[in-house]
Design a protein around this motif. Structure first.
Motif, PDB file in Angstrom:
ATOM      1  N   ARG A 636      47.719  58.756  21.724  1.00 40.39           N
ATOM      2  CA  ARG A 636      47.622  60.221  21.451  1.00 40.39           C
ATOM      3  C   ARG A 636      47.380  61.127  22.743  1.00 40.39           C
ATOM      4  NH1 ARG A 636      51.162  60.894  17.394  1.00 40.39           N
ATOM      5  NH2 ARG A 636      50.290  62.960  17.061  1.00 40.39           N
ATOM      6  N   MET A 637      48.431  61.903  23.109  1.00 35.71           N
ATOM      7  CA  MET A 637      48.157  62.819  24.345  1.00 35.71           C
ATOM      8  C   MET A 637      48.665  64.225  23.974  1.00 35.71           C
ATOM      9  SD  MET A 637      48.666  60.332  27.704  1.00 35.71           S
ATOM     10  CE  MET A 637      48.389  61.650  28.709  1.00 35.71           C
ATOM     11  N   THR A 638      47.844  65.308  24.558  1.00 32.06           N
ATOM     12  CA  THR A 638      48.439  66.608  24.509  1.00 32.06           C
ATOM     13  C   THR A 638      48.930  66.753  25.602  1.00 32.06           C
ATOM     14  OG1 THR A 638      46.720  67.314  22.835  1.00 32.06           O
ATOM     15  CG2 THR A 638      47.805  68.822  23.989  1.00 32.06           C
ATOM     16  N   THR A 639      50.229  67.149  25.720  1.00 30.89           N
ATOM     17  CA  THR A 639      51.178  67.310  26.739  1.00 30.89           C
ATOM     18  C   THR A 639      51.866  68.654  27.177  1.00 30.89           C
ATOM     19  OG1 THR A 639      53.249  66.304  25.916  1.00 30.89           O
ATOM     20  CG2 THR A 639      51.761  64.791  26.997  1.00 30.89           C
ATOM     21  N   TYR A 640      52.264  69.037  28.079  1.00 36.82           N
ATOM     22  CA  TYR A 640      52.703  70.484  28.422  1.00 36.82           C
ATOM     23  C   TYR A 640      54.213  70.559  29.050  1.00 36.82           C
ATOM     24  CZ  TYR A 640      47.757  71.258  27.541  1.00 36.82           C
ATOM     25  OH  TYR A 640      46.666  71.150  26.992  1.00 36.82           O
ATOM     26  N   PHE A 641      54.798  71.581  28.874  1.00 39.61           N
ATOM     27  CA  PHE A 641      56.111  71.520  29.666  1.00 39.61           C
ATOM     28  C   PHE A 641      55.796  72.769  30.770  1.00 39.61           C
ATOM     29  CE2 PHE A 641      58.302  70.245  25.785  1.00 39.61           C
ATOM     30  CZ  PHE A 641      58.636  69.038  26.388  1.00 39.61           C
ATOM     31  N   LEU A 642      56.416  72.537  31.996  1.00 40.03           N
ATOM     32  CA  LEU A 642      56.473  73.430  33.082  1.00 40.03           C
ATOM     33  C   LEU A 642      57.590  74.337  33.039  1.00 40.03           C
ATOM     34  CD1 LEU A 642      55.207  75.025  35.695  1.00 40.03           C
ATOM     35  CD2 LEU A 642      56.535  72.836  36.915  1.00 40.03           C
ATOM     36  N   LEU A 643      57.635  75.738  32.641  1.00 44.74           N
ATOM     37  CA  LEU A 643      58.744  76.643  32.777  1.00 44.74           C
ATOM     38  C   LEU A 643      59.228  77.089  34.015  1.00 44.74           C
ATOM     39  CD1 LEU A 643      57.855  78.193  29.246  1.00 44.74           C
ATOM     40  CD2 LEU A 643      58.912  76.284  29.642  1.00 44.74           C
ATOM     41  N   ARG A 644      58.327  77.861  34.713  1.00 48.84           N
ATOM     42  CA  ARG A 644      58.799  78.380  36.239  1.00 48.84           C
ATOM     43  C   ARG A 644      57.510  78.915  36.666  1.00 48.84           C
ATOM     44  NH1 ARG A 644      59.288  82.115  32.086  1.00 48.84           N
ATOM     45  NH2 ARG A 644      58.282  84.168  32.348  1.00 48.84           N
ATOM     46  N   ASN A 645      57.975  79.194  38.080  1.00 49.99           N
ATOM     47  CA  ASN A 645      57.001  79.723  39.039  1.00 49.99           C
ATOM     48  C   ASN A 645      57.162  81.275  39.211  1.00 49.99           C
ATOM     49  OD1 ASN A 645      55.580  80.620  41.252  1.00 49.99           O
ATOM     50  ND2 ASN A 645      55.848  78.773  42.501  1.00 49.99           N
ATOM     51  N   LEU A 646      56.267  81.711  38.471  1.00 47.75           N
ATOM     52  CA  LEU A 646      56.094  83.463  38.245  1.00 47.75           C
ATOM     53  C   LEU A 646      55.962  84.107  39.532  1.00 47.75           C
ATOM     54  CD1 LEU A 646      53.274  83.467  35.639  1.00 47.75           C
ATOM     55  CD2 LEU A 646      55.962  83.748  35.290  1.00 47.75           C
ATOM     56  N   ARG A 647      55.859  83.412  40.732  1.00 51.08           N
ATOM     57  CA  ARG A 647      55.793  84.109  41.966  1.00 51.08           C
ATOM     58  C   ARG A 647      56.718  83.957  43.199  1.00 51.08           C
ATOM     59  NH1 ARG A 647      49.203  83.265  42.324  1.00 51.08           N
ATOM     60  NH2 ARG A 647      48.556  84.589  40.657  1.00 51.08           N
ATOM     61  N   ALA A 648      57.995  83.207  42.646  1.00 55.00           N
ATOM     62  CA  ALA A 648      58.658  82.746  43.459  1.00 55.00           C
ATOM     63  C   ALA A 648      60.108  82.743  42.947  1.00 55.00           C
ATOM     64  CB  ALA A 648      58.535  81.386  43.909  1.00 55.00           C
ATOM     65  N   SER A 649      61.275  83.144  43.612  1.00 56.86           N
ATOM     66  CA  SER A 649      62.662  83.139  43.058  1.00 56.86           C
ATOM     67  C   SER A 649      63.196  81.829  43.112  1.00 56.86           C
ATOM     68  CB  SER A 649      63.399  84.227  43.853  1.00 56.86           C
ATOM     69  OG  SER A 649      63.564  83.685  45.070  1.00 56.86           O
ATOM     70  N   ASP A 650      64.201  81.695  42.413  1.00 56.96           N
ATOM     71  CA  ASP A 650      65.021  80.376  42.479  1.00 56.96           C
ATOM     72  C   ASP A 650      65.348  80.093  44.234  1.00 56.96           C
ATOM     73  OD1 ASP A 650      64.579  80.469  39.893  1.00 56.96           O
ATOM     74  OD2 ASP A 650      66.733  80.555  39.427  1.00 56.96           O
ATOM     75  N   ASP A 651      65.821  80.967  44.921  1.00 51.61           N
ATOM     76  CA  ASP A 651      66.200  80.686  46.034  1.00 51.61           C
ATOM     77  C   ASP A 651      65.012  80.268  47.095  1.00 51.61           C
ATOM     78  OD1 ASP A 651      68.979  81.567  45.818  1.00 51.61           O
ATOM     79  OD2 ASP A 651      68.736  83.482  46.427  1.00 51.61           O
ATOM     80  N   GLU A 652      63.808  80.833  46.618  1.00 50.04           N
ATOM     81  CA  GLU A 652      62.657  80.589  47.443  1.00 50.04           C
ATOM     82  C   GLU A 652      62.342  79.179  47.188  1.00 50.04           C
ATOM     83  OE1 GLU A 652      60.670  84.577  48.266  1.00 50.04           O
ATOM     84  OE2 GLU A 652      60.316  83.583  46.229  1.00 50.04           O
ATOM     85  N   ILE A 653      62.577  78.981  45.769  1.00 46.81           N
ATOM     86  CA  ILE A 653      62.200  77.393  45.360  1.00 46.81           C
ATOM     87  C   ILE A 653      63.271  76.403  46.052  1.00 46.81           C
ATOM     88  CG2 ILE A 653      62.402  75.789  43.364  1.00 46.81           C
ATOM     89  CD1 ILE A 653      59.797  77.431  43.322  1.00 46.81           C
ATOM     90  N   LEU A 654      64.300  77.000  46.274  1.00 56.03           N
ATOM     91  CA  LEU A 654      65.303  75.877  46.878  1.00 56.03           C
ATOM     92  C   LEU A 654      65.266  75.880  48.515  1.00 56.03           C
ATOM     93  CD1 LEU A 654      68.531  76.531  44.477  1.00 56.03           C
ATOM     94  CD2 LEU A 654      67.103  74.519  44.580  1.00 56.03           C
ATOM     95  N   GLY A 655      64.691  76.956  48.972  1.00 52.88           N
ATOM     96  CA  GLY A 655      64.537  76.993  50.211  1.00 52.88           C
ATOM     97  C   GLY A 655      65.809  77.579  51.132  1.00 52.88           C
TER      98      GLY A 655
END
Length: 728
Positions: A636-655
């Motif tokens: 048994r493990m407690t896991t999490y989901f990563l939703l987004r980066n609050l401080r970067a836009s999609d364009d910045e994430i994609l470079g």
């Protein structure tokens, strides 16, 4: 002179005055080759194009560039070994210029294709002189002032100015050559500063006294010589010469008045044999006399009073064949070429005879004497004209010139071969560097750069332990069903499109791509180069993967594909295994746990382990708890989901480059992939994350970890052993 020597000089000028970078730009804009060989003939268009592009690139006039080139050409000739030869051309500037044609004639022995200009000097009574410049090439006359002014300063310690007073197309020369007349005026004499300033007056007085003594000495010498000449019976001619030479405390005088005999003590027959190549002709060009050997090779000259211009044409200087034009260029070296149509039929197949020599005007008989020699460059040319060294008079230096130039031509040919080999080696070296770069790019795509460099040096790469790193696994949802319903080429096209986008993101976020097996993609942060922000880098990479995957279409449904992503943080061992096709592999339970996070994840979700969640806390990421789940082999493990980066836009994430008003992220802030932990303090106009063109293709085995509790399924990489992973 369309030889590489000229273009090399122009390259030297641009490099010295404006830098190597300017020459590279000039060479690219003029579309010329990288290097010029000294003895190779190039088209005049190459030089002209270089000059035009230099004017455009540097923003200066053609006249300024050509004059600067003239100054540099003189220095370049000196540095190339012609310094001593140039210094001996004349005792003053007019003599130097008058002997330039003779220098060009000598250089033509080595540079056979040389088409040099011609020069003629008219001296004025006030010290000024007119310099006549003749050339087959128009528009290059501005080189002459640069050369002459540099020669005057360097060799004769004077400064001159040169202005064009006349320019036209010369009618008296064949081919309508360019004729430019320069007015040459001496500005001032630059005295050598050898005396000290406080002794300047003493120096001037001493010089004035020396001039007076010299004048008195000359007058006494003249008076004594005249008295001796009036009564020649008192002293023998040798005593006269001795008294003149030894006058003034045994120092020879600068002026000697020659003594001529009352009649010529040589008979015509002996003269014609002693000078086998000479011609005497009158004002109407009628031949009066010719040497015995020139009659042998031009039989028509045995006929008296034949027109000389019927049997010869003037090659240099290119003037009309008449007495007036010849007298105008009397100080030039004349080259005459026998007309082939006047030769015997059996000789018409061999090269035409060329003569080179001096024109001497004899005023008393109103005739011109042409004292000459055959113009020959080598023993081969001597044989082609069916001549022998015995045909040339023993006193004629043409014999020695042919033999010496034969060796010189051999040296030139050897130099040509060396230059050609050097150019070939340079080209091969450049191609080798390009191929080496390609090989290194491929090698660095398979192995980390520092690891690859150690292997290239023949060193063993020691395995390393990384106390903390972050590993990511991803795969395509329902990939097995897609493979069953599509053609193989469609599967390859889909995966290539997806992996190309992922590969670019590895460069943007600076994570290391470990392998791809089928639809599985594995990256790691903090390996092989440890970095404190490994978790943030991998998290941003995972968010970019999810966005990029939405741009790839499912070939079955036509809708965007879905991927599962799993991330885990922990320690690993890493090292290179194998000698043939070595792999950089990761070992440890962290690898297996990261694979479990992917296999137990959900479509279009980034699944985090507890350690990955803690590494990303308070780093500006939006995460939610999934809850406690059963993980195969882990319990048994407690896991999490990563939703987004609050401080970067999609364009910045994609470079991707931002528009003028910026991306959709937080205003005034920009995410920086190099320093995710402090990514929010960069200004909006900071440079965008970098993306590289190369696509790394490394592979590695995934090993280690606790054995799974349930059977598992193997995905086989064609280039390596099967890698076992759980699939949900």
């Amino acid at each position: 002179m369309p030889y590489g020597f000229i273009n090399t000089c122009l390259q030297s000028l641009v490099t010295e005055k404006f830098g190597e970078e300017t020459w590279e730009k000039l060479k690219a804009s003029a579309d010329v080759q990288d290097a010029f060989m000294t003895y190779t003939v190039y088209d005049d268009v190459v030089t002209t194009r270089l000059v035009q592009e230099a004017c455009r690139l540097l923003g200066v006039s053609t006249e300024a560039i050509l004059k600067l080139f003239g100054e540099h050409f003189f220095k370049f000739c000196k540095m190339s070994g012609y310094d001593r030869m140039l210094r001996t051309l004349g005792g003053d500037l007019p003599e130097f210029i008058e002997n330039l044609d003779a220098l060009h004639s000598y250089l033509a022995l080595s540079y056979q294709e040389m088409n040099a200009p011609s020069f003629r000097v008219e001296r004025g009574a006030d010290g000024r002189m007119l310099l006549h410049y003749y050339s087959d090439r128009s528009g290059l006359c501005h080189i002459v002032p640069g050369i002459i002014e540099a020669v005057a300063k360097d060799f004769f310690d004077i400064e001159v100015t040169m202005d064009i007073v006349h320019m036209n197309r010369e009618e008296e020369r064949t081919g309508k050559k360019e004729h430019v007349v320069f007015l040459v005026v001496q500005k001032s004499h630059r005295h050598m500063r050898t005396a000290k300033p406080n002794r300047l007056q003493d120096s001037q007085d001493f010089r004035r006294d020396q001039e007076v003594l010299g004048l008195l000495s000359f007058l006494r010498m003249k008076e004594k010589y005249v008295s001796v000449s009036v009564c020649p019976v008192k002293k023998s001619p040798w005593e006269v010469v001795r008294s003149i030479v030894m006058f003034g405390k045994g120092q020879p005088t600068n002026t000697v008045v020659p003594v001529y005999p009352e009649r010529l003590w040589i008979e015509p027959k002996t003269f014609c044999k002693a000078f086998p190549f000479h011609i005497v002709f009158d004002e109407s060009l009628r031949v009066k006399q010719a040497g015995v050997n020139i009659q042998k090779y031009v039989p028509g000259l045995q006929t008296q009073k034949i027109p000389l211009d019927e049997y010869f044409s003037i090659v240099h200087p290119q003037v009309a064949f008449n007495i007036f034009s010849i007298c105008k260029f009397i100080n030039s070296q004349f080259v005459l070429k026998a007309r082939r149509e006047k030769m015997p039929e059996a000789w018409k197949s061999q090269p035409a005879l060329k003569l080179r020599g001096q024109m001497i005007w004899m005023e008393s008989v109103r005739c011109m004497a042409y004292v000459c020699s055959p113009k020959l460059r080598s023993l081969q040319e001597l044989e082609q004209r069916r001549m022998h060294l015995s045909d040339i008079a023993p006193h004629d230096t043409t014999r020695d010139l042919i033999l010496l130039n034969q060796q010189r031509l051999a040296e030139i040919e050897l130099s040509n071969q060396l230059e050609r080999k050097k150019e070939e080696l340079r080209v091969l070296s450049r191609h080798l560097a390009i191929e080496k770069k390609k090989t290194e790019t491929l090698l660095y795509a398979m192995l980390p750069e520092h690891v690859a460099n150690q292997l290239k040096d023949g060193k063993k790469v020691a395995a390393g332990e990384f106390k903390t790193c972050t590993i990511l696994f991803s795969d395509v949802v329902t990939f097995t069903n897609i493979c069953a319903a599509c053609q193989p080429i469609q599967i390859v096209t889909m995966l290539n499109s997806m992996y190309s986008k992922f590969d670019r993101l590895t460069s943007v976020h600076e994570v290391y791509k470990v392998e791809t097996i089928g639809d599985a993609y594995m990256v790691v942060g903090g390996v092989p180069v440890p970095v404190g922000s490994h978790a943030q880098r991998v998290a941003n990479f995972a968010l970019g993967m999810r966005i990029a995957a939405a741009e790839v279409m499912n070939p079955v449904t036509g809708e965007p594909i879905q991927i599962r992503v799993g991330i885990h943080t922990g320690p690993v061992l890493a090292g290179v295994v194998g000698d043939k096709m070595p792999r950089y592999c990761l070992f440890g339970d962290t690898v297996n746990t990261a694979s479990r996070m992917e296999s137990h994840g959900l479509p279009n979700k980034v699944h985090l382990s507890p350690t990955a969640y803690r590494a990303l806390q308070n780093r500006g990421f939006d995460m939610v708890e999934r809850g406690e789940i059963e993980v195969k082999g882990k319990g048994r493990m407690t896991t999490y989901f990563l939703l987004r980066n609050l401080r970067a836009s999609d364009d910045e994430i994609l470079g991707r480059p931002r528009g003028p008003r910026g991306g959709s992220g937080e205003q005034g802030r920009r995410w920086c992939p190099r320093r995710p932990e402090t990514a929010w303090d960069a200004p909006r106009d900071a440079p965008t994350p970098r993306a590289f063109a190369h696509l790394p293709l490394p592979g590695a085995e995934v090993q280690g970890g606790t054995p799974p509790a349930t059977p598992r399924r193997a995905l086989r990489d064609p280039s390596g052993p099967p890698v076992c992973r759980d699939r949900q």
